[in-house]
Write a protein that holds these residues in place. Structure first.
Motif, short mmCIF file in Angstrom:
data_model
loop_
_atom_site.label_atom_id
_atom_site.label_comp_id
_atom_site.label_asym_id
_atom_site.label_seq_id
_atom_site.Cartn_x
_atom_site.Cartn_y
_atom_site.Cartn_z
N ASP A 152 47.18 45.94 43.73
CA ASP A 152 45.76 45.71 43.92
C ASP A 152 45.11 46.50 42.81
OD1 ASP A 152 43.76 44.35 45.41
OD2 ASP A 152 43.02 46.29 46.08
N SER A 153 44.34 45.83 42.01
CA SER A 153 43.76 46.51 40.86
C SER A 153 42.34 46.05 40.66
CB SER A 153 44.61 46.25 39.61
OG SER A 153 44.83 44.87 39.43
N GLY A 154 41.62 46.85 39.90
CA GLY A 154 40.24 46.51 39.63
C GLY A 154 39.63 47.52 38.69
N ILE A 155 38.37 47.33 38.44
CA ILE A 155 37.66 48.22 37.53
C ILE A 155 36.59 48.99 38.29
CG2 ILE A 155 35.85 46.59 36.80
CD1 ILE A 155 36.53 47.62 33.87
N CYS A 156 36.43 50.24 37.92
CA CYS A 156 35.46 51.12 38.57
C CYS A 156 34.50 51.68 37.53
CB CYS A 156 36.17 52.28 39.28
SG CYS A 156 37.33 51.77 40.56
N ALA A 157 33.24 51.30 37.64
CA ALA A 157 32.22 51.83 36.74
C ALA A 157 31.70 53.15 37.31
CB ALA A 157 31.08 50.82 36.58
#
Length: 199
Positions: A69-74
């Motif tokens: 499970d992956s994603g981007i965090c601003a």
């Protein structure tokens, strides 16, 4: 070759995992090829969602399973889009719409720091009491105008200051060597090798 179900139907992820795992003699089979539907991802953390996906794929296939499970965090958005990265702009999942929404949310913000997260989970079986779990980060900044045609997701907007390139401008081999997913898989491989040598 050992068969391994990948709990993802994301073609970009499938390509990356197949390339990274081929030298280890794993045959990576996307769950869609086995008719396995996507698992629910109701959790608030990457690790919990990855674990749910891995157990689901293993239960449906009877094979060991790998899920990420992956994603981007601003950073200025308190970690958004986070676990909602793939569907940030709503359903159906759409990279262009997700990117547009993220850049709009960052309008006027000076802090453009962000990081990709990858939580990777390997299970031998659906009820494996000792799943292997790895979580890694890849740091960069978010830019307004996309650059590059490689990669997928937020890659054209994810700029790496030390390289002067976006993730989408990297050659696949380079990206696999330094990305959040590449880092996580290398850590997982060490765990797999350690466990098999002690079994």
């Amino acid at each position: 070759m050992q068969k391994l179900v990948l709990a993802s139907n994301n073609t970009g992820k499938v390509r990356e995992f197949q390339a990274l795992l081929a030298p280890l003699n794993f045959q990576v089979i996307p769950q869609g090829e086995l008719g396995i539907p996507s698992a629910e991802e109701p959790h608030h953390t990457f690790i919990e969602n990855a674990l749910a996906k891995a157990r689901h794929a293993s239960a449906a296939s009877g094979l060991p399973a790998l899920a990420d499970d992956s994603g981007i965090c601003a950073h200025v958005l308190n970690g958004q889009p986070g676990v909602l990265s793939a569907r940030f702009a709503g359903e159906p999942a759409n990279d262009a719409a997700n990117n547009q929404k993220l850049i709009q949310e960052l309008k006027g913000q000076i802090n453009r720091g962000a990081h990709y997260v990858c939580a990777l989970v390997f299970v031998n079986s659906a009820d494996d009491p000792e799943p292997m779990i790895v979580q890694t980060r890849w740091y960069g900044t978010l830019i307004d105008d996309p650059k590059g045609t490689n990669g997928f997701g937020y890659d054209p907007y994810f700029f790496l200051p030390e390289l002067g390139l976006t993730a989408a401008e990297l050659k696949p081999e380079k990206k696999n060597a330094i990305s959040h997913r590449g880092q996580a898989l290398r850590e997982l491989i060490i765990q797999l090798q350690t466990r098999s040598s002690r079994a």
